[in-house]
Design a protein around this motif. Structure first.
Motif, PDB file in Angstrom:
ATOM      1  N   TRP A 378       0.858  -1.182   0.000  1.00 40.91           N
ATOM      2  CA  TRP A 378       0.000   0.000   0.000  1.00 40.91           C
ATOM      3  C   TRP A 378       0.898   1.237   0.000  1.00 40.91           C
ATOM      4  O   TRP A 378       1.905   1.257   0.716  1.00 40.91           O
ATOM      5  CB  TRP A 378      -0.904   0.012   1.223  1.00 40.91           C
ATOM      6  CG  TRP A 378      -2.045   0.984   1.144  1.00 40.91           C
ATOM      7  CD1 TRP A 378      -2.148   2.189   1.778  1.00 40.91           C
ATOM      8  CD2 TRP A 378      -3.241   0.845   0.373  1.00 40.91           C
ATOM      9  NE1 TRP A 378      -3.326   2.800   1.459  1.00 40.91           N
ATOM     10  CE2 TRP A 378      -4.027   1.994   0.587  1.00 40.91           C
ATOM     11  CE3 TRP A 378      -3.724  -0.137  -0.485  1.00 40.91           C
ATOM     12  CZ2 TRP A 378      -5.254   2.193  -0.008  1.00 40.91           C
ATOM     13  CZ3 TRP A 378      -4.951   0.049  -1.087  1.00 40.91           C
ATOM     14  CH2 TRP A 378      -5.713   1.199  -0.849  1.00 40.91           C
ATOM     15  N   LYS A 465      -6.710  -1.438   6.027  1.00 34.73           N
ATOM     16  CA  LYS A 465      -6.954  -2.486   5.023  1.00 34.73           C
ATOM     17  C   LYS A 465      -8.424  -2.581   4.632  1.00 34.73           C
ATOM     18  O   LYS A 465      -8.761  -3.200   3.616  1.00 34.73           O
ATOM     19  CB  LYS A 465      -6.473  -3.830   5.554  1.00 34.73           C
ATOM     20  CG  LYS A 465      -7.169  -4.302   6.821  1.00 34.73           C
ATOM     21  CD  LYS A 465      -6.579  -5.618   7.299  1.00 34.73           C
ATOM     22  CE  LYS A 465      -7.257  -6.097   8.575  1.00 34.73           C
ATOM     23  NZ  LYS A 465      -6.679  -7.377   9.055  1.00 34.73           N
ATOM     24  N   THR A 468     -10.057  -0.811   0.933  1.00 35.08           N
ATOM     25  CA  THR A 468     -10.170  -1.471  -0.368  1.00 35.08           C
ATOM     26  C   THR A 468     -11.563  -2.045  -0.560  1.00 35.08           C
ATOM     27  O   THR A 468     -12.192  -1.868  -1.612  1.00 35.08           O
ATOM     28  CB  THR A 468      -9.115  -2.573  -0.503  1.00 35.08           C
ATOM     29  OG1 THR A 468      -7.810  -2.006  -0.374  1.00 35.08           O
ATOM     30  CG2 THR A 468      -9.224  -3.273  -1.846  1.00 35.08           C
ATOM     31  N   ASP A 472     -14.578  -0.956  -3.262  1.00 42.55           N
ATOM     32  CA  ASP A 472     -15.231  -1.981  -4.090  1.00 42.55           C
ATOM     33  C   ASP A 472     -16.749  -1.964  -3.890  1.00 42.55           C
ATOM     34  O   ASP A 472     -17.512  -2.109  -4.859  1.00 42.55           O
ATOM     35  CB  ASP A 472     -14.670  -3.358  -3.742  1.00 42.55           C
ATOM     36  CG  ASP A 472     -13.230  -3.537  -4.202  1.00 42.55           C
ATOM     37  OD1 ASP A 472     -12.806  -2.766  -5.076  1.00 42.55           O
ATOM     38  OD2 ASP A 472     -12.547  -4.441  -3.690  1.00 42.55           O
ATOM     39  N   THR A 489      -7.377   7.743  -1.903  1.00 42.03           N
ATOM     40  CA  THR A 489      -7.580   6.360  -1.477  1.00 42.03           C
ATOM     41  C   THR A 489      -7.996   5.477  -2.647  1.00 42.03           C
ATOM     42  O   THR A 489      -7.493   4.354  -2.806  1.00 42.03           O
ATOM     43  CB  THR A 489      -8.635   6.290  -0.367  1.00 42.03           C
ATOM     44  OG1 THR A 489      -8.210   7.102   0.731  1.00 42.03           O
ATOM     45  CG2 THR A 489      -8.812   4.867   0.119  1.00 42.03           C
ATOM     46  N   VAL A 493      -6.064   2.205  -4.350  1.00 43.84           N
ATOM     47  CA  VAL A 493      -6.659   0.893  -4.610  1.00 43.84           C
ATOM     48  C   VAL A 493      -6.358   0.446  -6.035  1.00 43.84           C
ATOM     49  O   VAL A 493      -5.908  -0.681  -6.282  1.00 43.84           O
ATOM     50  CB  VAL A 493      -8.181   0.938  -4.370  1.00 43.84           C
ATOM     51  CG1 VAL A 493      -8.834  -0.362  -4.851  1.00 43.84           C
ATOM     52  CG2 VAL A 493      -8.482   1.140  -2.887  1.00 43.84           C
ATOM     53  N   ASP A 494      -6.578   1.341  -6.993  1.00 46.66           N
ATOM     54  CA  ASP A 494      -6.343   0.985  -8.393  1.00 46.66           C
ATOM     55  C   ASP A 494      -4.861   0.753  -8.669  1.00 46.66           C
ATOM     56  O   ASP A 494      -4.493  -0.177  -9.389  1.00 46.66           O
ATOM     57  CB  ASP A 494      -6.876   2.097  -9.302  1.00 46.66           C
ATOM     58  CG  ASP A 494      -8.394   2.178  -9.294  1.00 46.66           C
ATOM     59  OD1 ASP A 494      -9.028   1.169  -8.908  1.00 46.66           O
ATOM     60  OD2 ASP A 494      -8.939   3.231  -9.651  1.00 46.66           O
ATOM     61  N   SER A 496      -2.471  -0.223  -6.581  1.00 46.71           N
ATOM     62  CA  SER A 496      -2.005  -1.479  -5.991  1.00 46.71           C
ATOM     63  C   SER A 496      -2.418  -2.673  -6.847  1.00 46.71           C
ATOM     64  O   SER A 496      -1.645  -3.627  -7.025  1.00 46.71           O
ATOM     65  CB  SER A 496      -2.567  -1.632  -4.571  1.00 46.71           C
ATOM     66  OG  SER A 496      -2.072  -0.616  -3.730  1.00 46.71           O
ATOM     67  N   ARG A 497      -3.613  -2.632  -7.393  1.00 47.62           N
ATOM     68  CA  ARG A 497      -4.081  -3.752  -8.215  1.00 47.62           C
ATOM     69  C   ARG A 497      -3.346  -3.817  -9.544  1.00 47.62           C
ATOM     70  O   ARG A 497      -3.002  -4.897 -10.030  1.00 47.62           O
ATOM     71  CB  ARG A 497      -5.586  -3.633  -8.426  1.00 47.62           C
ATOM     72  CG  ARG A 497      -6.362  -4.032  -7.192  1.00 47.62           C
ATOM     73  CD  ARG A 497      -7.837  -3.938  -7.386  1.00 47.62           C
ATOM     74  NE  ARG A 497      -8.527  -4.498  -6.227  1.00 47.62           N
ATOM     75  CZ  ARG A 497      -9.757  -4.205  -5.875  1.00 47.62           C
ATOM     76  NH1 ARG A 497     -10.455  -3.342  -6.596  1.00 47.62           N
ATOM     77  NH2 ARG A 497     -10.309  -4.755  -4.803  1.00 47.62           N
TER      78      ARG A 497
END
Length: 710
Positions: A378, A465, A468, A472, A489, A493-494, A496-497
């Motif tokens: 993260w 954590k 995320t 979603d 934030t 999320v995007d 990290s993916r």
């Protein structure tokens, strides 16, 4: 190629001042051009096709006031409430600052003891000079400070201010100088690798500034490039210098010893540097601009250090003459043995009992790698800063007065050309009912009323954590077509993916290309396969140690962090590319010497112990230098550089000890002659590259000219 390198090294040692002057001119010209025409550094985290990027693009088009950087002024009264008139006066001063497009009305906390003033700029954060911009914010709020209020600053602008650099580089250079002096016993010999590496760094770092004039270059790219370039640059010069000293001890003249050193160790340096460049090119597959420029910038510095090692180093060796040797080693009949009897005895011991040592080494490496199975990646935020930092204090005040989620609000961007304006109330209601949402602000309309923004405050902080899952749920349960969520934030999320999805293609390409190159160089299938597997073990162990030190918090406070933090999302991809290339350096130097002994003796097991003994001292010194340099950068205030420094230091230390002294002799002893097996079809088509041949072209031996110092 060795014949060409021999002539190059010999010519540089014979006419050293010509090469030195060329390098001085090169460093000066590149630095001068960079100062005049160089660009500024910009972080480009564009994630094409992601939901957060679509929302950001909509904001840039319809909400210019919301598309630039932001800063948060957090005002806290130590007793009582913050005076509204004082806040209004400060807000007026903030509106007059350059590039400020909007100053939101002060937002008091429930108890009135804290107030938040959000300042928005019309330009991105990379277009603002961080320190001067923060100073202007302090000046505009000076009246609040004089009134006795605690005033702290957060948001993009203050968080973009970095602490002064130079300490990490200085620590690494001093440590390298001490190690080199202990290894060679000569100040001249200790200083030469540093001079050569710094010359390469000078050209490479100036080249990064020039590169920034044509494309976006990440703000951390120069520091990363300096960390890697300083380590490999000193190591490359060290390997060549060691071979040169062996030649002098064998009775060769200075030009001849320099020529042979460049033809042999210099050729290995070129292939080692090319391996690093191949690994860094793997970052292109990330398709994330910030990573691509980090790879280009680091590769530019590595290429410059290779060039300085094979052209500038033989010149300064010609100037230094016999002074690269200890006084006692210059005496007639003195000898210098590069071989380490202890390493030979150890390698022979492991070779006699390979299975127990192989299993022990594997168990150790896999144990160190085990924590990586629970790694959470993260990006870092202000909560990772020391408590003395204003951005950390602003973070804590916001969390205390408004809740943890106030430090990471989400922006729901609505395209009213695709969504009916009457549906906004229902959308706000759905957002408010989602588990994990603390508050939903009324929709804010764009100037042309073609779009709207809804501010959503989570219950969780940016590093929690749970965020995320919240992002979603918002995307799955609340957002109709034409609506996207962004904010720091959501971008995290995007990001990290995307990084997780693209890690494996990068690993596959880097490992495959390195394997092919080593197969060509060493004309073997199993030797490069073994090298790739060993490097993956080292990297896995480094990932595990990073998880334990930072995520579990086993060493966070020792490194200046206030508490445990996730491993940065950038680390996995970035560290793999850098580390795989750097670790391959040792494989090139070690295997080239083992192969040389194999070709001379035909003894598969004996060539391993002889090769290890011959390279033991120099690789150990090189590894110590790299570890010292990387640990020096672990003192850098930036979390990415700090984690990179720790991870690279751990991996190099393991590579130079467990891998080189245990796993390599055990595996190569078990394989025997199969180490150098190459299928017939490949044997016929692959070129034959001799890393240790061609030291002296026919007809050039004889009377040894002396180097020119005029």
């Amino acid at each position: 190629m060795s014949r060409l390198l021999y002539r190059l090294g010999r010519a540089a040692a014979l006419r050293p001042w010509r090469f030195v002057i060329v390098w001085l001119v090169l460093v000066g010209v590149v630095a001068g051009v960079a100062g005049v025409a160089g660009g500024s550094l910009h972080d480009n985290y564009t994630l094409s096709g992601s939901g957060s990027q679509k929302a950001t693009d909509l904001l840039k088009e319809r909400f210019p006031a919301l598309s630039g950087a932001d800063a948060r002024v957090v005002v806290h009264a130590k007793s009582g409430k913050v005076d509204q008139a004082a806040l209004a006066s400060a807000s007026g001063e903030l509106r007059r600052l350059p590039h400020v497009s909007e100053v939101a009305p002060p937002q008091p906390s429930r108890d009135g003891a804290t107030a938040l003033i959000t300042v928005r700029y019309s330009v991105p954060v990379t277009d603002l000079a961080p320190k001067p911009t923060l100073d202007k914010l302090r000046g505009a709020t000076e009246s609040l400070d004089e009134a006795g209020y605690q005033v702290e600053f957060g948001g993009q602008v203050p968080e973009n201010v970095t602490a002064p650099g130079g300490v990490a580089e200085a620590v690494g250079i001093v440590a390298a100088l001490v190690i080199l002096f202990l290894a060679f016993g000569s100040i001249v010999a200790a200083g030469l690798p540093l001079v050569v590496a710094l010359a390469g760094l000078g050209v490479g770092v100036s080249g990064i500034t020039l590169l920034a004039a044509f494309t976006n270059v990440a703000t951390t790219a120069p520091t990363l490039a300096m960390m890697v370039g300083l380590g490999v640059g000193i190591d490359y010069a060290l390997f060549i210098l060691t071979r040169h000293r062996e030649g002098l001890a064998a009775g060769l003249g200075v030009p001849e010893a320099a020529g042979r050193a460049i033809a042999t160790a210099g050729q290995s340096v070129i292939f080692a540097g090319f391996t690093v460049l191949l690994a860094l090119c793997g970052l292109v597959l990330s398709r994330i601009p910030v990573f691509m420029t980090m790879g280009f910038a680091t590769g530019l510095v590595v290429a410059a250090t290779v060039l300085s090692a094979v052209t500038l180093l033989p010149a300064v060796l010609g100037l230094a003459g016999a002074r690269v040797l200890r006084r006692r080693d210059r005496a007639p009949g003195a000898t210098i043995s590069a071989e380490s009897p202890r390493v030979r005895r150890w390698a022979e011991h492991v070779g006699r009992r390979p299975w127990p040592w192989l299993l022990a080494g594997l168990v150790l490496m896999l144990t160190l790698a085990a924590p990586a199975a629970g790694m959470r990646t993260w990006p870092s935020d202000a909560s990772s800063e020391p408590t003395s930092n204003t951005v950390r204090q602003a973070y804590d005040l916001l969390a205390e007065g408004y809740g943890d989620g106030a430090n990471g609000p989400l922006l729901v961007a609505v395209d009213l050309k695709k969504v009916d304006q009457g549906a906004l109330a229902g959308l706000s209601g759905r957002l408010a009912r989602i588990d994990g949402v603390a508050a939903v602000a009324p929709p804010q309309m764009s100037p042309d009323r073609s779009a709207a923004v809804i501010l959503v405050t989570p219950k969780y902080g940016p590093q929690d954590k749970e965020v995320t899952g919240l992002v979603d749920r918002i995307r799955a349960d609340a957002l109709p077509p034409g609506t996207e969520v962004t904010g720091l934030t959501a971008v995290y999320v995007d990001l990290s993916r995307v990084l997780s999805d693209r890690l494996w293609p990068v690993i596959g390409v880097v490992v495959a290309t390195s394997f092919i190159m080593l197969m060509i160089v060493f004309r073997s299938v199993l030797a490069p396969l073994k090298a790739a597997v060993m490097n993956l073990l080292s990297i896995g162990a480094a990932y595990g140690v990073l998880t334990a030190v930072f995520q579990w918090g086993w060493g966070a406070t020792l490194l200046g962090l206030p508490h445990s933090v996730p491993v940065s999302s950038f680390i996995l991809l970035l560290m793999f590319a850098v580390l795989f290339g750097v670790s391959m350096d040792y494989e090139v130097f070690l295997l080239s010497r083992v192969r040389e002994e194999w070709q001379l003796s035909g003894d598969a097991r004996g060539s391993v112990s002889t090769g290890l003994a011959a390279t033991g001292r120099v690789i150990t010194s090189a590894a110590l230098i790299m570890v010292a340099v990387f640990l020096g950068f672990a003192m850098d205030p930036g979390l990415i550089i700090k984690q990179m420094g720790v991870g690279l230091a751990v991996a190099v230390a393991l590579d130079a000890t467990v891998v080189r002294l245990v796993l390599v002799p055990a595996v190569m002893s078990l394989l025997g002659r199969a180490n150098w097996w190459l299928p017939g079809p490949l044997d016929r088509v692959l070129p034959d590259i001799d890393l240790h041949g061609g030291t002296e072209p026919a007809g050039e031996a004889g009377r040894e000219p002396q180097p020119s110092h005029a």
